[in-house]
Motif scaffolding. Sequence first.
Motif, PDB file in Angstrom:
ATOM      1  N   LYS A   1       0.810  -1.223   0.000  1.00  0.00           N
ATOM      2  CA  LYS A   1       0.000   0.000   0.000  1.00  0.00           C
ATOM      3  C   LYS A   1       0.842   1.272   0.000  1.00  0.00           C
ATOM      4  N   ILE A   2       2.172   1.116   0.022  1.00  0.00           N
ATOM      5  CA  ILE A   2       3.055   2.282   0.076  1.00  0.00           C
ATOM      6  C   ILE A   2       3.919   2.420  -1.169  1.00  0.00           C
ATOM      7  N   HIS A   3       4.536   1.325  -1.599  1.00  0.00           N
ATOM      8  CA  HIS A   3       5.507   1.382  -2.688  1.00  0.00           C
ATOM      9  C   HIS A   3       4.852   1.149  -4.043  1.00  0.00           C
ATOM     10  N   LEU A   4       5.418   1.766  -5.077  1.00  0.00           N
ATOM     11  CA  LEU A   4       4.798   1.764  -6.393  1.00  0.00           C
ATOM     12  C   LEU A   4       5.613   0.995  -7.422  1.00  0.00           C
ATOM     13  N   THR A   5       5.027   0.831  -8.589  1.00  0.00           N
ATOM     14  CA  THR A   5       5.752   0.323  -9.746  1.00  0.00           C
ATOM     15  C   THR A   5       6.603   1.454 -10.318  1.00  0.00           C
ATOM     16  N   LYS A   6       7.429   1.138 -11.293  1.00  0.00           N
ATOM     17  CA  LYS A   6       8.263   2.171 -11.915  1.00  0.00           C
ATOM     18  C   LYS A   6       7.396   3.279 -12.516  1.00  0.00           C
ATOM     19  N   VAL A   7       6.298   2.901 -13.153  1.00  0.00           N
ATOM     20  CA  VAL A   7       5.407   3.915 -13.729  1.00  0.00           C
ATOM     21  C   VAL A   7       4.825   4.794 -12.622  1.00  0.00           C
ATOM     22  N   GLY A   8       4.444   4.185 -11.503  1.00  0.00           N
ATOM     23  CA  GLY A   8       3.920   4.962 -10.391  1.00  0.00           C
ATOM     24  C   GLY A   8       4.929   5.956  -9.861  1.00  0.00           C
ATOM     25  N   TRP A   9       6.175   5.523  -9.708  1.00  0.00           N
ATOM     26  CA  TRP A   9       7.220   6.446  -9.241  1.00  0.00           C
ATOM     27  C   TRP A   9       7.450   7.567 -10.250  1.00  0.00           C
ATOM     28  N   GLN A  10       7.356   7.261 -11.539  1.00  0.00           N
ATOM     29  CA  GLN A  10       7.530   8.293 -12.553  1.00  0.00           C
ATOM     30  C   GLN A  10       6.453   9.365 -12.435  1.00  0.00           C
ATOM     31  N   LEU A  11       5.236   8.929 -12.190  1.00  0.00           N
ATOM     32  CA  LEU A  11       4.152   9.904 -12.023  1.00  0.00           C
ATOM     33  C   LEU A  11       4.344  10.717 -10.746  1.00  0.00           C
ATOM     34  N   ASN A  12       4.779  10.069  -9.680  1.00  0.00           N
ATOM     35  CA  ASN A  12       5.072  10.798  -8.449  1.00  0.00           C
ATOM     36  C   ASN A  12       6.123  11.871  -8.697  1.00  0.00           C
ATOM     37  N   ALA A  13       7.167  11.523  -9.446  1.00  0.00           N
ATOM     38  CA  ALA A  13       8.233  12.476  -9.734  1.00  0.00           C
ATOM     39  C   ALA A  13       7.703  13.674 -10.517  1.00  0.00           C
ATOM     40  N   LEU A  14       6.807  13.433 -11.451  1.00  0.00           N
ATOM     41  CA  LEU A  14       6.212  14.530 -12.216  1.00  0.00           C
ATOM     42  C   LEU A  14       5.399  15.454 -11.332  1.00  0.00           C
ATOM     43  N   TRP A  15       4.601  14.874 -10.445  1.00  0.00           N
ATOM     44  CA  TRP A  15       3.770  15.683  -9.557  1.00  0.00           C
ATOM     45  C   TRP A  15       4.646  16.511  -8.603  1.00  0.00           C
ATOM     46  N   ILE A  16       5.707  15.915  -8.110  1.00  0.00           N
ATOM     47  CA  ILE A  16       6.613  16.638  -7.211  1.00  0.00           C
ATOM     48  C   ILE A  16       7.319  17.764  -7.961  1.00  0.00           C
ATOM     49  N   LEU A  17       7.728  17.496  -9.200  1.00  0.00           N
ATOM     50  CA  LEU A  17       8.371  18.535 -10.009  1.00  0.00           C
ATOM     51  C   LEU A  17       7.462  19.739 -10.167  1.00  0.00           C
ATOM     52  N   GLU A  18       6.199  19.512 -10.517  1.00  0.00           N
ATOM     53  CA  GLU A  18       5.308  20.644 -10.718  1.00  0.00           C
ATOM     54  C   GLU A  18       5.046  21.386  -9.412  1.00  0.00           C
ATOM     55  N   ALA A  19       4.933  20.642  -8.320  1.00  0.00           N
ATOM     56  CA  ALA A  19       4.711  21.291  -7.027  1.00  0.00           C
ATOM     57  C   ALA A  19       5.864  22.210  -6.669  1.00  0.00           C
ATOM     58  N   LEU A  20       7.084  21.758  -6.896  1.00  0.00           N
ATOM     59  CA  LEU A  20       8.251  22.589  -6.602  1.00  0.00           C
ATOM     60  C   LEU A  20       8.288  23.812  -7.510  1.00  0.00           C
ATOM     61  N   GLU A  21       7.950  23.631  -8.768  1.00  0.00           N
ATOM     62  CA  GLU A  21       7.963  24.750  -9.704  1.00  0.00           C
ATOM     63  C   GLU A  21       6.952  25.805  -9.299  1.00  0.00           C
ATOM     64  N   ARG A  22       5.831  25.371  -8.758  1.00  0.00           N
ATOM     65  CA  ARG A  22       4.784  26.305  -8.356  1.00  0.00           C
ATOM     66  C   ARG A  22       5.127  27.072  -7.085  1.00  0.00           C
ATOM     67  N   LEU A  23       6.120  26.622  -6.343  1.00  0.00           N
ATOM     68  CA  LEU A  23       6.519  27.377  -5.163  1.00  0.00           C
ATOM     69  C   LEU A  23       7.038  28.759  -5.546  1.00  0.00           C
ATOM     70  N   GLY A  24       7.712  28.824  -6.683  1.00  0.00           N
ATOM     71  CA  GLY A  24       8.156  30.111  -7.197  1.00  0.00           C
ATOM     72  C   GLY A  24       9.492  30.574  -6.665  1.00  0.00           C
ATOM     73  N   ASP A  25       9.729  30.408  -5.349  1.00  0.00           N
ATOM     74  CA  ASP A  25      10.972  30.919  -4.783  1.00  0.00           C
ATOM     75  C   ASP A  25      11.964  29.814  -4.448  1.00  0.00           C
ATOM     76  N   THR A  26      11.733  28.610  -4.974  1.00  0.00           N
ATOM     77  CA  THR A  26      12.689  27.520  -4.821  1.00  0.00           C
ATOM     78  C   THR A  26      13.469  27.394  -6.121  1.00  0.00           C
ATOM     79  N   PRO A  27      14.786  27.599  -6.088  1.00  0.00           N
ATOM     80  CA  PRO A  27      15.562  27.698  -7.334  1.00  0.00           C
ATOM     81  C   PRO A  27      15.830  26.361  -8.004  1.00  0.00           C
ATOM     82  N   VAL A  28      14.790  25.765  -8.571  1.00  0.00           N
ATOM     83  CA  VAL A  28      14.982  24.521  -9.323  1.00  0.00           C
ATOM     84  C   VAL A  28      14.642  24.690 -10.794  1.00  0.00           C
TER      85      VAL A  28
END
Length: 290
Positions: free
Chosen positions: A246-273
């Motif tokens: 119920k916690i760990h994902l497949t490779k595709v699941g981790w890829q989607l998690n990475a995408l969601w995290i990327l967009e969240a960080l980008e939306r912070l605005g003041d985090t230099p990524v």
Amino acid sequence: MPLKGIQMKLPFQIMLSALLLPPFTLHGQQANTTPMRPMEPIPSNVTYAPANSSLPTIFIVGDSTSVGWGPQFAPFFETRKVNVVVAGASGRSSRTYMTEGLWDRVRAHIHAHDVVLIQFGHNDSSGLNDPFRARGTMKGIGDETEEIDNQLTKKHEVVHSYGWYLRRYVQDTKAKGAVPVILSLTPDNVWNGDKMAPSNVRFAGWAADVAEQEHVNYVNINAILNDRYSKLGKEKTRELFATNDKIHLTKVGWQLNALWILEALERLGDTPVDRFLSVRGKEALPVSPK
């Protein structure tokens, strides 16, 4: 003030583009999406040193979930501009990542203007003291302590709260002139009807409280993923998780998690990524105002 509960607007078609990601070698670490067994010692030659010390670095610090999404996150960045070091360790809590000396290994390489992504919680609810894991933390964010003779390490130890350990990560990062970002832990794959049930909300709330106390950015990955999975539906979400897990994902699941995290960080605005994004990273982000 930290931003809480950032909501995502990433189209599912863009998410599926993650399937096209080729195998990738991390800048400074070899990508590995298979988490080590809990409590397996981290070899002393794993230093978490970035490959190019002249470049800024994005460090990812956490448990097995960061080991999962971290290698899928790295291809979104241009390796000629930034190192990405996945320093997650399976089975660790915010406490044992520190007491085993793993944080010291990372901290030795942090420099001004680096970014440190901090994500713990799944293992912090374990027991404080037992002969098998002894990795739990005290509940909350206070300064309460409990002294134990650790049955696993055979050492005397003062155990602190989850929030106390998070503050240490944040304060140590700030002391280096780097930028800490707290990420809440991922949700469990548990459902109430057609909606994913809230899970791990106490730890997510404590992480938010520490971020507010320390005036650092916070990304509520727990709420973001809960919302995304609910929109995908129970059956599609089930296919993203590892079998009987119920916690760990497949490779595709981790890829989607990475995408969601990327967009969240980008939306912070003041985090230099965002200035370090690769072509793939820029293409993965939707065109929308921050």
